[in-house]
Design an enzyme around this catalytic site. Structure first.
Site, mmCIF file in Angstrom:
data_model
loop_
_atom_site.group_PDB
_atom_site.id
_atom_site.type_symbol
_atom_site.label_atom_id
_atom_site.label_comp_id
_atom_site.label_asym_id
_atom_site.label_seq_id
_atom_site.Cartn_x
_atom_site.Cartn_y
_atom_site.Cartn_z
ATOM 1 N N HIS A 39 -13.966 -12.696 1.984
ATOM 2 C CA HIS A 39 -12.502 -12.785 2.947
ATOM 3 C C HIS A 39 -13.502 -12.250 4.332
ATOM 4 O O HIS A 39 -12.893 -10.837 4.832
ATOM 5 C CB HIS A 39 -11.612 -11.350 3.054
ATOM 6 C CG HIS A 39 -10.918 -11.689 2.290
ATOM 7 N ND1 HIS A 39 -8.852 -11.379 1.752
ATOM 8 C CD2 HIS A 39 -10.498 -13.131 1.181
ATOM 9 C CE1 HIS A 39 -8.578 -12.583 0.654
ATOM 10 N NE2 HIS A 39 -8.923 -12.943 0.247
ATOM 11 N N GLU A 87 -0.187 -14.950 8.391
ATOM 12 C CA GLU A 87 0.313 -15.428 9.466
ATOM 13 C C GLU A 87 -0.121 -15.605 10.832
ATOM 14 O O GLU A 87 -1.388 -15.935 10.996
ATOM 15 C CB GLU A 87 0.139 -13.200 9.965
ATOM 16 C CG GLU A 87 0.729 -12.614 8.434
ATOM 17 C CD GLU A 87 0.654 -10.433 9.074
ATOM 18 O OE1 GLU A 87 1.360 -10.060 8.552
ATOM 19 O OE2 GLU A 87 -0.026 -11.596 10.213
ATOM 20 N N TYR A 99 -0.627 -10.484 -6.349
ATOM 21 C CA TYR A 99 -0.755 -11.440 -6.957
ATOM 22 C C TYR A 99 0.232 -11.508 -8.484
ATOM 23 O O TYR A 99 0.196 -12.621 -9.013
ATOM 24 C CB TYR A 99 -1.984 -11.779 -7.235
ATOM 25 C CG TYR A 99 -2.474 -12.451 -6.280
ATOM 26 C CD1 TYR A 99 -2.566 -13.681 -5.397
ATOM 27 C CD2 TYR A 99 -3.325 -11.866 -5.325
ATOM 28 C CE1 TYR A 99 -2.879 -14.063 -4.093
ATOM 29 C CE2 TYR A 99 -4.124 -11.910 -4.017
ATOM 30 C CZ TYR A 99 -3.672 -13.323 -3.227
ATOM 31 O OH TYR A 99 -4.022 -13.895 -2.509
#
Length: 390
Positions: free
Chosen positions: A168, A263, A284
Site C-alpha cells: 500500500h 473509491e 476481510y
C-alpha cells in the site's frame, strides 16, 4: 513479438444508458450499507457497442507497473524488479542504465511537460530501510539523448518516518499544470499504522503535492504555513494507485478499498476523505470495518465506489479522436477484475458505467496514445503492453 487479433470491447445496443445491472452479478459485500446519493455506486450500464482490435506490442515484461508517454511517441515502462525500459518504433529496449538507487521495487514513472527542453523524468519506488522498515521514495533525472540511460539521478522525496510493511504505497505520480508534482501515498496496510491516514503530521495515506525539483511542499498546500506536513494536499486515503488530471487540470484519484469500497475521488486541498473512519467496504473477515459507518462530519464522500471491488490499477481520461464515443470518459484498469472500465461523467458525478474490455489480464496501468488508441500494461510475470485501436 507482436500479435494482432480482433477484440470486441462491448457488443451492445446503441442508445441511452439503461438501468440494467449486468456488471454486478453478485450482491455487495457490505449489503447493509446505503449510498449517500444516486449513482454513487452501481450506476446505469451504458449499452453502446464499441469494437476494437487488440495488438500486443510487447511481451516478457516482469510485473510492469507504470507507463508514461514521451513527446516523440515512445513510452517509458517500469518493471517492479527495478527496471525501466523504452518502447519506441515497435521495439522494447534493454533496461535503462542509471537506476541503481532502486533497491526495493520500482513503481510509477512520469515525464515533465517541458521534456522536449529538459528531458526530465520522475519515478517512484520503495526501498528497504533499517530495522525491517521501508520508505516511499521519488527520484528524478534526465533521459539521455540516446534513450538508453538516466543521467544525473537523484532523490527528491523520501517518506518519513520509516514504516515496516511493504504494501500500500500508493506511489502514482502526476505532474500538474503549475510545474509541481502530485504523489499518492498509501496507508501501508497495517492495523497499527493505518490511522496515520488521519494524522496530518505524517505523509501516510495522503495525496501530496511537491516541488518537482526539490520534493518539498509548495505554496497553496493546506499546511504550507504550518499545522501539518507541508507536502499534504488531502488526507484520509487508503491506497490510491490510479490518478489523472481532467480537462480542467483537476486531479482525480482512484483508491483500493478493503473488501469492497474502491473509491473515485477528486481530492481538494485540505479535505479529509475519511479512511479508515468511514468506508463503503467491509473487513476481510466479513465484519464491518471499524465502526461500520460510511459518513462522518468533516469527511468527504467518494464520487463513486465499487462493491464488490474491481481492484483499480491505473486510470486515464480519454482524449482522442479514434473512439469519439469515449471522449471525456474516465478509463479505469482493474486488477482482480481483469477488465477495463469506463465511467461517463456529468457535473463531476458518474452518469453511467461500462465494462469495455475483459480477459486481457490484470490491468495495472492505462493511457491514451497521441493517435487516440488506448494502451494498457498487464501485471504478470510475463506482462504485456497492449494497444486497443479501431
Amino acid at each position: 513479438m507482436k500479435h494482432l487479433s480482433t477484440l470486441i470491447l462491448l457488443a451492445g445496443l446503441a442508445g441511452s444508458p439503461t438501468l440494467g445491472q449486468t456488471l454486478y452479478a453478485n450482491p455487495p459485500h457490505a449489503e447493509w450499507q446505503t449510498p449517500a446519493f444516486k449513482n454513487q455506486t452501481r450506476a446505469p450500464v451504458l449499452r453502446v457497442g464499441i469494437h476494437a482490435k487488440q495488438e500486443i506490442l510487447a511481451t516478457g515484461l516482469e510485473k510492469p507497473w507504470g507507463l508514461a508517454l514521451l513527446p516523440d511517441g515512445g513510452w517509458l515502462i517500469t518493471e517492479k524488479p527495478g527496471r525501466m525500459r523504452l518502447f519506441r518504433d515497435g521495439k522494447l529496449s534493454e533496461p535503462l542504465k542509471g537506476l541503481d538507487m532502486v533497491e526495493g521495487e520500482l513503481l510509477d514513472v512520469a515525464v515533465a511537460k517541458d521534456f522536449a527542453a529538459t528531458r526530465q523524468i520522475w519515478w517512484s519506488f520503495w526501498n528497504p530501510a533499517p530495522r525491517d522498515n521501508a520508505t516511499l521514495t521519488v527520484g528524478t533525472g534526465v533521459l539521455s539523448e540516446s534513450g538508453d540511460a538516466i543521467e544525473d539521478a537523484r532523490i527528491i522525496f523520501q517518506e518519513e518516518p520509516l514504516w515496516g510493511p511493504t504494501l500500500h504505497f500508493g506511489a502514482r505520480l502526476v505532474p500538474d499544470n503549475e510545474g509541481h508534482l502530485f504523489l499518492t501515498s498509501g496507508d501501508r496496510e497495517n492495523e497499527d499504522i493505518r490511522m496515520s491516514a488521519q494524522d496530518v503530521n505524517t505523509v501516510i495515506g495522503k495525496v501530496l503535492r511537491i516541488d518537482a525539483q526539490t520534493g518539498k511542499g509548495v505554496k497553496g498546500n493546506p499546511f504550507f504555513e504550518g499545522g501539518g506536513k507541508p507536502e499534504i494536499w488531502s488526507w484520509g486515503h487508503r491506497n490510491p494507485q490510479a490518478a489523472d488530471l481532467d480537462d480542467q487540470g483537476r486531479l482525480w484519484t482512484i483508491e483500493h478499498g478493503p473488501m469492497g469500497g474502491d473509491e473515485v475521488n477528486k481530492p481538494e486541498p485540505g479535505r479529509n476523505y475519511g479512511w479508515p473512519i468511514i468506508t463503503y467496504g467491509q473487513d476481510y473477515d466479513g465484519e464491518p470495518f471499524g465502526d461500520g459507518i460510511t459518513q462522518h462530519e468533516g469527511m468527504e464522500q467518494p464520487i463513486y465506489y465499487w462493491d464488490p471491488s474491481i481492484a483499480p490499477g491505473g486510470a486515464a481520461f480519454y482524449r482522442g479522436d479514434m473512439f469519439p464515443d469515449l471522449q471525456g470518459d474516465l478509463l479505469v484498469g482493474g486488477l482482480n477484475s481483469e477488465a477495463l472500465f469506463r465511467l461517463r461523467l456529468k457535473d463531476d458525478r458518474v452518469f453511467a458505467e461500462q465494462q469495455i474490455a475483459k480477459g486481457m489480464g490484470r490491468i495495472r496501468d492505462v493511457a491514451v496514445a497521441p493517435d487516440g488508441s488506448i494502451v494498457v500494461l498487464t501485471d504478470a510475470e510475463d506482462g504485456k503492453f497492449i494497444r486497443l485501436s479501431r
